[in-house]
Design an enzyme around this catalytic site. Structure first.
Site, PDB file in Angstrom:
ATOM      1  N   LYS A 130       2.195   2.247  -4.864  1.00 58.58           N
ATOM      2  CA  LYS A 130       2.833   1.719  -6.101  1.00 58.58           C
ATOM      3  C   LYS A 130       1.940   1.928  -7.309  1.00 58.58           C
ATOM      4  O   LYS A 130       2.418   2.149  -8.403  1.00 58.58           O
ATOM      5  CB  LYS A 130       3.098   0.213  -5.965  1.00 58.58           C
ATOM      6  CG  LYS A 130       4.259  -0.150  -5.106  1.00 58.58           C
ATOM      7  CD  LYS A 130       4.495  -1.641  -5.120  1.00 58.58           C
ATOM      8  CE  LYS A 130       3.287  -2.474  -4.762  1.00 58.58           C
ATOM      9  NZ  LYS A 130       2.712  -2.241  -3.434  1.00 58.58           N
ATOM     10  N   GLY A 131       0.621   1.840  -7.077  1.00 61.55           N
ATOM     11  CA  GLY A 131      -0.317   1.998  -8.192  1.00 61.55           C
ATOM     12  C   GLY A 131      -0.074   3.313  -8.901  1.00 61.55           C
ATOM     13  O   GLY A 131       0.106   3.352 -10.117  1.00 61.55           O
ATOM     14  N   LYS A 132      -0.017   4.385  -8.136  1.00 61.96           N
ATOM     15  CA  LYS A 132       0.195   5.694  -8.743  1.00 61.96           C
ATOM     16  C   LYS A 132       1.577   5.776  -9.394  1.00 61.96           C
ATOM     17  O   LYS A 132       1.728   6.301 -10.493  1.00 61.96           O
ATOM     18  CB  LYS A 132       0.059   6.795  -7.675  1.00 61.96           C
ATOM     19  CG  LYS A 132       0.414   8.132  -8.286  1.00 61.96           C
ATOM     20  CD  LYS A 132       0.572   9.264  -7.347  1.00 61.96           C
ATOM     21  CE  LYS A 132       1.480  10.268  -8.037  1.00 61.96           C
ATOM     22  NZ  LYS A 132       1.502  11.574  -7.428  1.00 61.96           N
ATOM     23  N   THR A 139     -10.424  -3.964   0.602  1.00 63.09           N
ATOM     24  CA  THR A 139     -11.224  -4.462   1.720  1.00 63.09           C
ATOM     25  C   THR A 139     -11.901  -3.345   2.521  1.00 63.09           C
ATOM     26  O   THR A 139     -12.829  -3.618   3.278  1.00 63.09           O
ATOM     27  CB  THR A 139     -10.318  -5.225   2.704  1.00 63.09           C
ATOM     28  OG1 THR A 139      -9.312  -4.294   3.147  1.00 63.09           O
ATOM     29  CG2 THR A 139      -9.656  -6.415   2.053  1.00 63.09           C
ATOM     30  N   ASN A 142      -5.933  -9.468  -4.276  1.00 60.95           N
ATOM     31  CA  ASN A 142      -5.944  -8.798  -2.969  1.00 60.95           C
ATOM     32  C   ASN A 142      -5.086  -7.540  -3.008  1.00 60.95           C
ATOM     33  O   ASN A 142      -5.107  -6.738  -2.100  1.00 60.95           O
ATOM     34  CB  ASN A 142      -5.410  -9.736  -1.865  1.00 60.95           C
ATOM     35  CG  ASN A 142      -4.035 -10.268  -2.185  1.00 60.95           C
ATOM     36  OD1 ASN A 142      -3.557 -10.146  -3.306  1.00 60.95           O
ATOM     37  ND2 ASN A 142      -3.392 -10.867  -1.203  1.00 60.95           N
ATOM     38  N   ALA A 143      -4.296  -7.392  -4.080  1.00 60.51           N
ATOM     39  CA  ALA A 143      -3.365  -6.271  -4.157  1.00 60.51           C
ATOM     40  C   ALA A 143      -4.019  -5.148  -4.944  1.00 60.51           C
ATOM     41  O   ALA A 143      -3.782  -4.993  -6.119  1.00 60.51           O
ATOM     42  CB  ALA A 143      -2.081  -6.724  -4.839  1.00 60.51           C
ATOM     43  N   GLY A 144      -4.874  -4.398  -4.283  1.00 64.33           N
ATOM     44  CA  GLY A 144      -5.591  -3.346  -5.011  1.00 64.33           C
ATOM     45  C   GLY A 144      -4.725  -2.136  -5.249  1.00 64.33           C
ATOM     46  O   GLY A 144      -4.134  -1.595  -4.327  1.00 64.33           O
ATOM     47  N   HIS A 145      -4.617  -1.737  -6.500  1.00 70.77           N
ATOM     48  CA  HIS A 145      -3.916  -0.498  -6.827  1.00 70.77           C
ATOM     49  C   HIS A 145      -4.959   0.559  -7.121  1.00 70.77           C
ATOM     50  O   HIS A 145      -5.895   0.307  -7.877  1.00 70.77           O
ATOM     51  CB  HIS A 145      -3.111  -0.674  -8.103  1.00 70.77           C
ATOM     52  CG  HIS A 145      -1.774  -1.288  -7.866  1.00 70.77           C
ATOM     53  ND1 HIS A 145      -1.078  -1.155  -6.699  1.00 70.77           N
ATOM     54  CD2 HIS A 145      -0.991  -2.007  -8.685  1.00 70.77           C
ATOM     55  CE1 HIS A 145       0.076  -1.796  -6.810  1.00 70.77           C
ATOM     56  NE2 HIS A 145       0.148  -2.330  -7.996  1.00 70.77           N
ATOM     57  N   ARG A 201     -10.576  -1.999   4.982  1.00 71.65           N
ATOM     58  CA  ARG A 201     -10.108  -2.123   6.372  1.00 71.65           C
ATOM     59  C   ARG A 201      -9.223  -0.928   6.743  1.00 71.65           C
ATOM     60  O   ARG A 201      -8.354  -0.545   5.941  1.00 71.65           O
ATOM     61  CB  ARG A 201      -9.237  -3.383   6.529  1.00 71.65           C
ATOM     62  CG  ARG A 201     -10.041  -4.648   6.662  1.00 71.65           C
ATOM     63  CD  ARG A 201      -9.159  -5.806   7.087  1.00 71.65           C
ATOM     64  NE  ARG A 201      -8.359  -6.316   5.983  1.00 71.65           N
ATOM     65  CZ  ARG A 201      -7.567  -7.386   6.076  1.00 71.65           C
ATOM     66  NH1 ARG A 201      -7.440  -8.027   7.219  1.00 71.65           N
ATOM     67  NH2 ARG A 201      -6.885  -7.810   5.042  1.00 71.65           N
ATOM     68  N   GLN A 244       2.064  -6.033  -3.268  1.00 72.28           N
ATOM     69  CA  GLN A 244       2.324  -5.892  -1.824  1.00 72.28           C
ATOM     70  C   GLN A 244       3.697  -5.262  -1.550  1.00 72.28           C
ATOM     71  O   GLN A 244       4.126  -4.427  -2.330  1.00 72.28           O
ATOM     72  CB  GLN A 244       2.177  -7.230  -1.107  1.00 72.28           C
ATOM     73  CG  GLN A 244       0.734  -7.621  -0.902  1.00 72.28           C
ATOM     74  CD  GLN A 244       0.263  -8.690  -1.860  1.00 72.28           C
ATOM     75  OE1 GLN A 244       1.057  -9.333  -2.515  1.00 72.28           O
ATOM     76  NE2 GLN A 244      -1.021  -8.883  -1.946  1.00 72.28           N
ATOM     77  N   LYS A 250       3.214  10.269  -0.593  1.00 68.86           N
ATOM     78  CA  LYS A 250       2.378  10.795   0.489  1.00 68.86           C
ATOM     79  C   LYS A 250       3.116  11.747   1.428  1.00 68.86           C
ATOM     80  O   LYS A 250       2.828  11.784   2.634  1.00 68.86           O
ATOM     81  CB  LYS A 250       1.748   9.638   1.266  1.00 68.86           C
ATOM     82  CG  LYS A 250       0.815   8.811   0.384  1.00 68.86           C
ATOM     83  CD  LYS A 250      -0.112   7.984   1.194  1.00 68.86           C
ATOM     84  CE  LYS A 250      -1.382   7.694   0.464  1.00 68.86           C
ATOM     85  NZ  LYS A 250      -2.375   6.998   1.234  1.00 68.86           N
ATOM     86  N   ASP A 269       0.819  -1.225   0.000  1.00 69.74           N
ATOM     87  CA  ASP A 269       0.000   0.000   0.000  1.00 69.74           C
ATOM     88  C   ASP A 269       0.849   1.270   0.000  1.00 69.74           C
ATOM     89  O   ASP A 269       0.433   2.304   0.529  1.00 69.74           O
ATOM     90  CB  ASP A 269      -0.957   0.052   1.217  1.00 69.74           C
ATOM     91  CG  ASP A 269      -1.760  -1.217   1.362  1.00 69.74           C
ATOM     92  OD1 ASP A 269      -2.281  -1.695   0.345  1.00 69.74           O
ATOM     93  OD2 ASP A 269      -1.850  -1.744   2.485  1.00 69.74           O
TER      94      ASP A 269
HETATM   95  P1  GDP Z   1      -0.634   0.526  -3.680  1.00 68.80           P
HETATM   96  O1  GDP Z   1      -1.293  -0.804  -3.573  1.00 68.80           O
HETATM   97  O2  GDP Z   1       0.788   0.492  -3.227  1.00 68.80           O
HETATM   98  O3  GDP Z   1      -0.824   1.178  -5.001  1.00 68.80           O
HETATM   99  O4  GDP Z   1      -1.350   1.452  -2.655  1.00 68.80           O
HETATM  100  P2  GDP Z   1      -2.838   2.004  -2.663  1.00 68.80           P
HETATM  101  O5  GDP Z   1      -3.565   1.698  -3.898  1.00 68.80           O
HETATM  102  O6  GDP Z   1      -3.430   1.602  -1.375  1.00 68.80           O
HETATM  103  O7  GDP Z   1      -2.528   3.539  -2.729  1.00 68.80           O
HETATM  104  C1  GDP Z   1      -2.556   4.298  -1.682  1.00 68.80           C
HETATM  105  C2  GDP Z   1      -3.571   5.434  -1.759  1.00 68.80           C
HETATM  106  O8  GDP Z   1      -2.853   6.641  -1.666  1.00 68.80           O
HETATM  107  C3  GDP Z   1      -4.384   5.576  -3.023  1.00 68.80           C
HETATM  108  O9  GDP Z   1      -5.657   6.060  -2.664  1.00 68.80           O
HETATM  109  C4  GDP Z   1      -3.636   6.637  -3.835  1.00 68.80           C
HETATM  110  O10 GDP Z   1      -4.448   7.378  -4.714  1.00 68.80           O
HETATM  111  C5  GDP Z   1      -3.142   7.522  -2.742  1.00 68.80           C
HETATM  112  N1  GDP Z   1      -1.874   8.210  -3.007  1.00 68.80           N
HETATM  113  C6  GDP Z   1      -0.808   7.772  -3.732  1.00 68.80           C
HETATM  114  N2  GDP Z   1       0.182   8.698  -3.659  1.00 68.80           N
HETATM  115  C7  GDP Z   1      -0.268   9.712  -2.874  1.00 68.80           C
HETATM  116  C8  GDP Z   1       0.316  10.930  -2.398  1.00 68.80           C
HETATM  117  O11 GDP Z   1       1.458  11.260  -2.681  1.00 68.80           O
HETATM  118  N3  GDP Z   1      -0.442  11.706  -1.558  1.00 68.80           N
HETATM  119  C9  GDP Z   1      -1.716  11.366  -1.202  1.00 68.80           C
HETATM  120  N4  GDP Z   1      -2.365  12.194  -0.377  1.00 68.80           N
HETATM  121  N5  GDP Z   1      -2.298  10.225  -1.632  1.00 68.80           N
HETATM  122  C10 GDP Z   1      -1.575   9.405  -2.449  1.00 68.80           C
END
Ligand code: GDP
Length: 498
Positions: A82-84, A366, A104-107, A368, A289, A396, A79
């Site tokens: 990575k998706g972004k 999920t 389970n690895a939602g991006h 959660r 993950q 972030k 989390d």
């Molecule tokens: P992943 O599985 O590693 O891609 O993680 P997630 O999908 O859970 O992504 C984390 C959340 O943080 C998503 O809602 C993204 O849109 C958001 N996100 C990603 N980068 C940033 C950031 O730099 N700042 C903020 N505020 N949100 C971010």
């Protein structure tokens, strides 16, 4: 050869980049090994084009003189955003390939105001013209896959000829979910906190050689025969262990219908990607993950069932380690963890709530709430080593905008003494005491900042502290969920790859 480089470059009169390329033994080694220059190209007429592609790949890849092939991994407990990051990088790669995990690895990717949660399909598919590959290290629930295909179709995203599914990938069946739920219930307080999507049991079957693979679905007779054999065995286990029969009604019929939807996607992913690299195309390998959830190197047993580390790119996609040119590790400016298991830098409730709410730290799949904590450099140092991370992305950063002070963990004490290594046992990691450095917060809005020069001094100092401590560059900083809320740090390896 003994003159320093700038003098050599000037005395011969080549542009410096040409000279540095020609005197670089890695370029010639790479060229020889791949038959790129003077080698066995299949036909003279393609040789020139191939050499051009390889030359341009070398210049862009830089590090190893190979076609650009870069792995992106989570450096924490998943989390990390990575998706972004993958979505951003995808613009500079031809193929984006997923090597492990399941749905389970939602991006989460946000662009054009639309929010996409892709669980199986690599988010590179959102960019037109890019190829997305689901590798053989992934376990595939065809119901989930077809659901994602429908979502993409509804959003007007055409995947024809661009989405590829490995014939060797293992399938998830409803009985995997049923067995996972039964096993978690039986564990009681010691539960792992799985998503109950049948991913763990599907990997168990793969390793126990009871698995059924994507390619098997394409031959109805073979599929029925395998399913029959496996389910009768599993039914006996389920009754004996959990006292419930296995429900397998309608599975064969449903899966054979789904097979027709996915048939056009199925391919030998290893051949596809190796051919792509051979012809000078670039590949971005996307891990699922994070390092601390890796089955071998994570906080076992509170881990996922596959290899989330960079090595998983090779085993999960059938691409050799010599073809990988670099590894990007993604970390948040802080740490989160979902589910049970040790988390040394976990924040007290009040602080965690602020970070959780600002960072919207709720599971993409999920829902959660995630556990939140300070950045743990002991974890990152371990992740750098295990993955061979060459460049870090910090996401972030904006979530910390309201912090007066920031704690950053620089190591652990165990039974009163400092320890250097990451404890192998989850029980030991649960007992360490983190040592913190306190750094000033910046109390300035960094949300959406796109230029490094516009970040406040204290934020830059925080990033520099991380980079100096780990001895790894920070190649990219993310300041918001939108694609363009991103800073690429000039002069870094990562900047050269995109
Ligand atoms: P992943 O599985 O590693 O891609 O993680 P997630 O999908 O859970 O992504 C984390 C959340 O943080 C998503 O809602 C993204 O849109 C958001 N996100 C990603 N980068 C940033 C950031 O730099 N700042 C903020 N505020 N949100 C971010």
């Amino acid at each position: 050869m003994s003159l320093p480089y700038p003098f050599r470059a000037r005395s011969i009169g080549f542009p410096r980049w040409v000279y540095s390329l020609l005197v670089n033994p890695r370029f010639w080694r790479g060229a020889e090994a791949c038959g790129r220059i003077g080698g066995d190209c299949p036909a003279p007429d393609v040789r020139g084009a191939r050499n051009f592609f390889h030359l341009s790949s070398f210049l862009r890849n830089g590090e190893a003189g190979l076609p650009k092939s870069i792995v992106v991994v989570g450096a924490q407990w998943g989390d990390e955003g990575k998706g972004k990051v993958v979505d951003y990088l995808a613009g500079s790669f031809d193929y984006i390939a997923r090597c492990a995990g399941g749905h389970n690895a939602g991006h989460t990717v946000i662009f054009n105001g639309n929010r996409f949660v892709l669980q199986l399909i690599p988010c590179g598919i959102l960019r037109s013209g890019k190829h997305a590959v689901i590798g053989s290290g992934v376990v595939v629930d065809p119901v989930a896959l077809v659901g994602e295909l429908d979502t993409l179709a509804k959003a007007g995203i055409d995947v024809t000829g661009r989405l590829h599914l490995a014939t060797r990938a293992h399938l998830i069946f409803p009985y995997h979910r049923q067995m996972e739920k039964a096993a978690e219930a039986a564990r009681g307080a010691a539960k792992i906190g799985t998503t109950s999507r049948g991913i763990g049991p599907a990997y168990e079957d793969k390793m126990a050689r009871h698995g059924i693979r994507v390619g098997d679905m394409l031959d109805a007779a073979r599929f029925r025969e395998k399913l029959e054999r496996v389910t009768s065995e599993k039914d006996a286990v389920c009754r004996a262990t959990y006292g419930v029969p296995l429900d397998t009604s309608g599975v064969a019929k449903d899966y054979l219908a789904l097979a027709e939807r996915i048939r056009p996607l199925v391919t030998d992913a290893s051949e596809l990607l190796n051919d792509a690299l051979d012809t000078g195309h670039s590949v971005l390998f996307e891990g699922a993950q994070g390092t601390m959830l890796d089955i071998d190197f994570g906080t076992y047993p509170y881990v996922t069932s596959s290899n989330a580390i960079a090595g998983g790119a090779c085993t999960g996609l059938g691409v050799g380690p010599t073809r990988i040119g670099g590894v990007i590790g993604v970390t948040k400016a802080y740490t989160t963890r979902v589910g049970s298991g040790p988390f040394p830098t976990e924040m007290p409730d009040l602080e965690a709530t602020e970070v959780r709410d600002r960072g919207k730290e709720y599971g993409a799949v999920t829902g959660r709430p995630r556990r939140c904590g300070w950045l743990d450099l002991a974890v990152l140092r371990y992740a750098v080593r295990i993955n061979g991370i060459s460049s870090l992305v910090v996401t972030k950063l904006d979530v910390f905008d309201t912090q007066k002070e920031i704690q950053v963990c620089t190591g652990y004490r165990y039974k009163g003494a400092p320890i250097k290594e990451m404890p192998a046992a989850a029980e030991d990691l649960a007992e360490v005491t983190p040592e913190y450095r306190t750094l000033p917060g910046w109390h300035t809005d960094t949300f959406g900042v796109k230029e490094i020069g516009k970040l406040p001094r204290a934020a830059l100092d925080y990033l520099k502290f991380i980079s100096d401590f780990l001895g790894v560059e920070i190649g990219m900083i993310s300041t918001g969920p939108e694609r363009d809320a991103t800073i690429v740090c000039a002069g870094t390896k990562l900047a050269a790859w995109i």
